[in-house]
Design a protein around this motif. Sequence first.
Motif, PDB file in Angstrom:
ATOM      1  N   PHE A 181      13.747  20.645 -32.303  1.00  0.00           N
ATOM      2  CA  PHE A 181      12.545  21.085 -31.601  1.00  0.00           C
ATOM      3  C   PHE A 181      11.934  19.921 -30.809  1.00  0.00           C
ATOM      4  O   PHE A 181      11.559  20.073 -29.640  1.00  0.00           O
ATOM      5  CB  PHE A 181      11.521  21.645 -32.602  1.00  0.00           C
ATOM      6  CG  PHE A 181      10.193  21.975 -31.963  1.00  0.00           C
ATOM      7  CD1 PHE A 181      10.055  23.099 -31.160  1.00  0.00           C
ATOM      8  CD2 PHE A 181       9.087  21.153 -32.152  1.00  0.00           C
ATOM      9  CE1 PHE A 181       8.838  23.391 -30.554  1.00  0.00           C
ATOM     10  CE2 PHE A 181       7.877  21.444 -31.561  1.00  0.00           C
ATOM     11  CZ  PHE A 181       7.740  22.569 -30.761  1.00  0.00           C
ATOM     12  N   GLY A 182      11.859  18.756 -31.435  1.00  0.00           N
ATOM     13  CA  GLY A 182      11.258  17.585 -30.783  1.00  0.00           C
ATOM     14  C   GLY A 182      12.015  17.178 -29.529  1.00  0.00           C
ATOM     15  O   GLY A 182      11.403  16.786 -28.529  1.00  0.00           O
ATOM     16  N   GLU A 183      13.334  17.284 -29.570  1.00  0.00           N
ATOM     17  CA  GLU A 183      14.135  16.954 -28.382  1.00  0.00           C
ATOM     18  C   GLU A 183      13.867  17.959 -27.268  1.00  0.00           C
ATOM     19  O   GLU A 183      13.736  17.595 -26.103  1.00  0.00           O
ATOM     20  CB  GLU A 183      15.634  16.940 -28.719  1.00  0.00           C
ATOM     21  CG  GLU A 183      16.076  15.821 -29.650  1.00  0.00           C
ATOM     22  CD  GLU A 183      15.647  14.438 -29.177  1.00  0.00           C
ATOM     23  OE1 GLU A 183      15.715  14.178 -27.961  1.00  0.00           O
ATOM     24  OE2 GLU A 183      15.222  13.631 -30.021  1.00  0.00           O
ATOM     25  N   LEU A 184      13.795  19.251 -27.642  1.00  0.00           N
ATOM     26  CA  LEU A 184      13.604  20.311 -26.642  1.00  0.00           C
ATOM     27  C   LEU A 184      12.270  20.147 -25.907  1.00  0.00           C
ATOM     28  O   LEU A 184      12.196  20.282 -24.683  1.00  0.00           O
ATOM     29  CB  LEU A 184      13.680  21.679 -27.345  1.00  0.00           C
ATOM     30  CG  LEU A 184      13.622  22.914 -26.451  1.00  0.00           C
ATOM     31  CD1 LEU A 184      14.758  22.920 -25.440  1.00  0.00           C
ATOM     32  CD2 LEU A 184      13.662  24.177 -27.309  1.00  0.00           C
ATOM     33  N   VAL A 185      11.219  19.851 -26.647  1.00  0.00           N
ATOM     34  CA  VAL A 185       9.880  19.743 -26.034  1.00  0.00           C
ATOM     35  C   VAL A 185       9.880  18.719 -24.899  1.00  0.00           C
ATOM     36  O   VAL A 185       9.266  18.936 -23.852  1.00  0.00           O
ATOM     37  CB  VAL A 185       8.837  19.353 -27.102  1.00  0.00           C
ATOM     38  CG1 VAL A 185       7.508  18.966 -26.452  1.00  0.00           C
ATOM     39  CG2 VAL A 185       8.625  20.488 -28.090  1.00  0.00           C
TER      40      VAL A 185
END
Length: 278
Positions: A181-185
């Motif tokens: 999730f952190g990478e996607l944001v």
Amino acid sequence: MPSKGRNEMNVHETYGKSFRGTAAENYQRYFVPAIAAPVADDLIATAALRTGERVLDVACGTGVVVRLAAERVGASGSVTGLDLNPGMLAVARSATPTDMSIDWQEANAESMPFADHAFDVVLCQMGLQFVPGKLAALREMRRVLTEDGRAIIVVPGPKPPLFAIMIDAIARHIGPEAATFGELVFSMHDVDELRELMRSAGFRDVDARALPKILRLPPPADFLWQYICSTPLSDIVLRTDDAVRTALEQDVCAQWQEFVQDGYLTFEVGMTSATGRK
Ligand SMILES: C[S@@+](CC[C@H](N)C(=O)[O-])C[C@H]1O[C@@H](n2cnc3c(N)ncnc32)[C@H](O)[C@@H]1O
């Protein structure tokens, strides 16, 4: 980006804070004032909306940009908010004054339910990075614009150290899904990539630039739980037990001390902003 699946959250008295409601409600309550609203002020200034214009906000979430746009274009203009997530749209509706007439549309940015040339301006704040078909979405934004219409896109990144600390800690204490999730944001901040993508979609006069933003957030433990409870991270984190969450909080808050000024977290986040004409 809150997930559709999770609804009621538990109350976490352990942390001296109570988080109730859906991720979408917490997004509007916490994420919007801390992050989305200050970013939206810059987007709206760049857009220079005029009275009477027809505006579409793509991936509108709970409507922070929509409401600012509606104030600018007035009763002779119109504003439409499009989002994939019905939970976000429900909060958007309830957060909007009844005398503000907004057209809310539940749809995918990759295939929009609008006629060609329907809008003078298309806005998209912190949403394009989540759309799998980015080129398709940009082509749709261009298709629905009038011949001289303009688009303004804002995406966050690169991942600031403050967020890297939180995401790494959740991944270590709880599970690797947090890192995904952190990478996607923060996955779409490259200025050249966004410029080329907009050109490939057919936009002309494309101007893409990095416009970092300084944000002042609530104190560390408050912001940690507010952010988690406003995003899909809540699905991962809130299913763990108190001991794990306590260890997570202690770990993150200790590392965040370097960002504390007068009790508040203060940091700079990259924002990539691009404008283009049809
Ligand atoms: C971080 S929120 C940003 C919301 C709003 N623009 C703001 O600045 O507060 C990202 C939004 O993108 C929406 N979204 C993600 N993928 C989408 C898609 N393919 N089509 C439409 N909306 C999408 C999510 O539902 C979510 O509301």
